[in-house]
Design a protein around this motif. Structure first.
Motif, PDB file in Angstrom:
ATOM      1  N   GLN A   1       3.412   6.088   7.245  1.00  0.00           N
ATOM      2  CA  GLN A   1       4.093   6.482   8.480  1.00  0.00           C
ATOM      3  C   GLN A   1       5.053   5.401   8.968  1.00  0.00           C
ATOM      4  O   GLN A   1       6.145   5.694   9.472  1.00  0.00           O
ATOM      5  CB  GLN A   1       3.047   6.794   9.557  1.00  0.00           C
ATOM      6  CG  GLN A   1       2.253   8.055   9.305  1.00  0.00           C
ATOM      7  CD  GLN A   1       1.162   8.277  10.332  1.00  0.00           C
ATOM      8  OE1 GLN A   1       0.880   7.400  11.160  1.00  0.00           O
ATOM      9  NE2 GLN A   1       0.523   9.455  10.288  1.00  0.00           N
ATOM     10  N   ASN A   2       4.661   4.127   8.818  1.00  0.00           N
ATOM     11  CA  ASN A   2       5.474   3.009   9.301  1.00  0.00           C
ATOM     12  C   ASN A   2       6.356   2.395   8.211  1.00  0.00           C
ATOM     13  O   ASN A   2       6.923   1.322   8.425  1.00  0.00           O
ATOM     14  CB  ASN A   2       4.578   1.908   9.878  1.00  0.00           C
ATOM     15  CG  ASN A   2       3.744   2.405  11.041  1.00  0.00           C
ATOM     16  OD1 ASN A   2       4.178   3.286  11.808  1.00  0.00           O
ATOM     17  ND2 ASN A   2       2.548   1.846  11.188  1.00  0.00           N
ATOM     18  N   PHE A   3       6.448   3.041   7.075  1.00  0.00           N
ATOM     19  CA  PHE A   3       7.132   2.436   5.927  1.00  0.00           C
ATOM     20  C   PHE A   3       8.607   2.124   6.183  1.00  0.00           C
ATOM     21  O   PHE A   3       9.075   1.035   5.815  1.00  0.00           O
ATOM     22  CB  PHE A   3       6.996   3.342   4.690  1.00  0.00           C
ATOM     23  CG  PHE A   3       7.621   2.763   3.470  1.00  0.00           C
ATOM     24  CD1 PHE A   3       7.042   1.695   2.796  1.00  0.00           C
ATOM     25  CD2 PHE A   3       8.840   3.262   2.988  1.00  0.00           C
ATOM     26  CE1 PHE A   3       7.635   1.163   1.664  1.00  0.00           C
ATOM     27  CE2 PHE A   3       9.433   2.728   1.859  1.00  0.00           C
ATOM     28  CZ  PHE A   3       8.828   1.675   1.191  1.00  0.00           C
TER      29      PHE A   3
ATOM     30  N   SER B   1      -7.141   5.930   5.354  1.00  0.00           N
ATOM     31  CA  SER B   1      -6.479   5.833   6.666  1.00  0.00           C
ATOM     32  C   SER B   1      -5.421   4.732   6.650  1.00  0.00           C
ATOM     33  O   SER B   1      -4.345   4.883   7.274  1.00  0.00           O
ATOM     34  CB  SER B   1      -7.517   5.545   7.751  1.00  0.00           C
ATOM     35  OG  SER B   1      -8.206   4.336   7.483  1.00  0.00           O
ATOM     36  N   GLU B   2      -5.725   3.626   5.939  1.00  0.00           N
ATOM     37  CA  GLU B   2      -4.765   2.524   5.845  1.00  0.00           C
ATOM     38  C   GLU B   2      -3.505   2.964   5.108  1.00  0.00           C
ATOM     39  O   GLU B   2      -2.383   2.616   5.519  1.00  0.00           O
ATOM     40  CB  GLU B   2      -5.401   1.334   5.128  1.00  0.00           C
ATOM     41  CG  GLU B   2      -4.503   0.098   5.053  1.00  0.00           C
ATOM     42  CD  GLU B   2      -5.166  -1.049   4.310  1.00  0.00           C
ATOM     43  OE1 GLU B   2      -4.559  -2.151   4.267  1.00  0.00           O
ATOM     44  OE2 GLU B   2      -6.280  -0.857   3.766  1.00  0.00           O
ATOM     45  N   ARG B   3      -3.662   3.788   4.081  1.00  0.00           N
ATOM     46  CA  ARG B   3      -2.497   4.245   3.329  1.00  0.00           C
ATOM     47  C   ARG B   3      -1.665   5.231   4.159  1.00  0.00           C
ATOM     48  O   ARG B   3      -0.430   5.187   4.143  1.00  0.00           O
ATOM     49  CB  ARG B   3      -2.956   4.890   2.019  1.00  0.00           C
ATOM     50  CG  ARG B   3      -1.779   5.480   1.222  1.00  0.00           C
ATOM     51  CD  ARG B   3      -2.161   5.867  -0.183  1.00  0.00           C
ATOM     52  NE  ARG B   3      -2.203   4.692  -1.070  1.00  0.00           N
ATOM     53  CZ  ARG B   3      -3.297   4.189  -1.620  1.00  0.00           C
ATOM     54  NH1 ARG B   3      -4.467   4.756  -1.384  1.00  0.00           N
ATOM     55  NH2 ARG B   3      -3.245   3.136  -2.393  1.00  0.00           N
ATOM     56  N   ILE B   4      -2.316   6.087   4.905  1.00  0.00           N
ATOM     57  CA  ILE B   4      -1.587   7.052   5.741  1.00  0.00           C
ATOM     58  C   ILE B   4      -0.770   6.322   6.801  1.00  0.00           C
ATOM     59  O   ILE B   4       0.407   6.642   7.044  1.00  0.00           O
ATOM     60  CB  ILE B   4      -2.580   8.042   6.390  1.00  0.00           C
ATOM     61  CG1 ILE B   4      -3.211   8.923   5.316  1.00  0.00           C
ATOM     62  CG2 ILE B   4      -1.873   8.903   7.436  1.00  0.00           C
ATOM     63  CD1 ILE B   4      -4.338   9.799   5.839  1.00  0.00           C
TER      64      ILE B   4
ATOM     65  N   VAL C   1       0.839  -1.208   0.000  1.00  0.00           N
ATOM     66  CA  VAL C   1       0.000   0.000   0.000  1.00  0.00           C
ATOM     67  C   VAL C   1       0.875   1.259   0.000  1.00  0.00           C
ATOM     68  O   VAL C   1       0.580   2.249  -0.697  1.00  0.00           O
ATOM     69  CB  VAL C   1      -0.950  -0.018   1.211  1.00  0.00           C
ATOM     70  CG1 VAL C   1      -1.656   1.331   1.373  1.00  0.00           C
ATOM     71  CG2 VAL C   1      -1.976  -1.126   1.056  1.00  0.00           C
ATOM     72  N   ALA C   2       1.966   1.228   0.769  1.00  0.00           N
ATOM     73  CA  ALA C   2       2.841   2.403   0.831  1.00  0.00           C
ATOM     74  C   ALA C   2       3.678   2.551  -0.437  1.00  0.00           C
ATOM     75  O   ALA C   2       4.004   3.678  -0.837  1.00  0.00           O
ATOM     76  CB  ALA C   2       3.749   2.298   2.053  1.00  0.00           C
TER      77      ALA C   2
END
Length: 469
Positions: free
Chosen positions: A160-162, A153-156, A136-137
């Motif tokens: 952030q955790n990428f 929200s899942e993509r955001i 997704v990221a």
């Protein structure tokens, strides 16, 4: 193993009148294709391409398909996502149940700006921790992953955790690559051992059965039967052994790898070839059809299993054979051979032979084919040219041979009895006719003999008339 050929594409392009250069949709699923080739040269206008359930190990030769929108490569042997940058119109990619372990290879799909839907379930990478967040990221324009919609929200959260997720994915990829290298080495070793065993088995069978097919036709009848029994027993033993090997193969645990899929396919191909060999051996040892015995006697044979009728045309003194040949069969597949005592018709290599009740003339025989029913009609004139239409009028019931043996005096007596009763005669009196005929002949012959004499008072002698010479 299958390959992509022009003929294969044309056969699957019937909806486009077998025209491939303007083809927009092509389905080549379940063709055992090992390599993706030629499609980018022959079908530039493709929009939908189905290649699921094959043995393709690498994505290649599709970069020139600019109009391609949907590519289905599910159930193949693909281990890496690559060579899709040129597919500018690609919106949907299906890679379900492959062997993709390098999840970082999805970065190549960043160039496909129109890609909205991706399927990666069933791949080793789908079991990695952080798999969905990493995808997704990485592909920020993707809207659906494995049939599930990607929320904002899942993509955001994934972005952030990428950095942490990317590090985890790289470590898991490294471990997977080490395991994969060991699996490849072991599979290669097993393949070499199998090839060696097969080569030894082929050489052993060649030494044992090499001369069987050449010696069988020369054997006598008893020896032939014994050889058939021996060979049949050996075939049964081999079949039993193959069944045991097959049972052992399917119950042996194996890893889910591209090599295991190829091994399964090779095993199935080997089974098919063994069955073909057994059927060929059975066909070879089948005894030939006997049409004429050793003492020269012809036999009745109907291998094509056709209906027929044989008529005795006494009026024209011939035999007529009506053979119900298949209506739409080409006449070139039929061969007719008429002999004095039998007729033989070969239909698609299968003999039909019928023994005739009397001798015929082969040179005067004729064969015709009906245009409506397809039946074959063979007319065979008899050698004996006597027309027997008058025979039923005889009352005695005896044959002509018996009547010839009767004494002549007995026949004369029978004729006299027919002419005794005048009331039963329906013809003129032959005796009177003969007498009248004789009387007339005497009178006619007597007239020229009448010569006038001098004693006749009416006679006058004229001296001026010269005498007759």
């Amino acid at each position: 193993m299958g390959r992509i050929t022009e003929d294969l594409i044309r056969r699957n392009a019937e909806h486009n009148d077998c025209i491939i250069f303007s083809l927009e949709e092509l389905s080549l699923h379940q063709q055992e294709i090992e390599r993706l080739e030629h499609i980018d040269k022959w079908c530039r206008d493709l929009k939908i391409l189905y290649l699921q359930n094959n043995l393709i190990g690498k994505i290649e030769n599709v970069s020139k398909l600019k109009k391609l929108e949907y590519l289905n490569l599910a159930l193949n042997n693909i281990e890496k996502i690559e060579n899709l940058e040129g597919c500018e119109g690609l919106t949907k990619l299906d890679l379900t149940v492959n062997f993709i372990g390098e999840l970082s290879s999805i970065k190549t799909l960043q160039h496909n700006i129109h890609l909205k839907e991706l399927f990666l379930m069933g791949n080793p990478c789908a079991d990695f921790d952080g798999y969905r967040q990493f995808v997704v990221a990485t592909l920020q324009r993707l809207k659906w992953l494995d049939g599930k919609e990607i929320e904002r929200s899942e993509r955001i959260q994934a972005l952030q955790n990428f950095p942490v997720i990317e590090q985890q994915i790289r470590e898991q990829e490294k471990a997977y690559c080490l395991r994969r290298a060991k699996d490849k080495e072991e599979a290669l070793k097993n393949l070499r051992e199998e090839d060696k065993n097969e080569a030894e088995e082929r050489s052993y069978e060649g030494q044992r059965y090499g001369n069987v097919s050449t010696t069988l036709p020369i054997l006598e009848s008893k020896d032939h039967v014994q050889a058939l029994e021996v060979q049949e027993g050996e075939c049964n033993q081999k079949k039993f052994k193959d069944s045991e090997d097959d049972f052992e193969f399917w119950n042996k645990p194996s890893l889910f790898t591209p090599e295991s899929r190829l091994e399964t396919l090779r095993h199935m191909e080997k089974q098919r070839k063994d069955q073909e060999k057994l059927s060929e051996k059975k066909k070879k040892v089948k005894p030939p059809r006997i049409l004429i015995t050793k003492d020269g006697k012809a036999l009745n044979v109907n291998d094509p299993k056709l209906d027929f009728s044989l008529k005795d045309d006494e009026k024209h003194n011939q035999f007529i054979l009506d053979l119900a040949v298949y209506r739409y069969m080409d006449t070139s597949l039929i061969n007719v051979d008429v002999q004095p005592t039998y007729v033989r018709v070969t239909v698609k290599g299968k003999p039909f032979q019928l023994v005739l009740p009397a001798e015929v003339k082969p040179d005067s025989s004729s064969a015709k084919r009906s245009q409506t029913t397809g039946h074959l009609v063979i007319c065979m004139p008899k050698v004996d040219g006597i027309i027997t239409g008058w025979r039923p009028t005889s009352k005695s019931g005896k044959s002509t041979v018996d009547s010839r043996r009767e004494p002549t005096n007995q026949r004369s007596k029978q004729i006299e009895k027919l002419e005794v009763d005048p009331s039963k005669r329906s013809i003129p009196d032959v005796a009177n006719i003969v007498q009248e005929k004789k009387h007339r002949l005497q009178r006619v012959r007597a007239e020229p003999k009448i010569i006038p004499s001098e004693e006749n008072p009416d006679f006058e002698d004229n001296p001026e008339v010269p005498p007759l010479i």
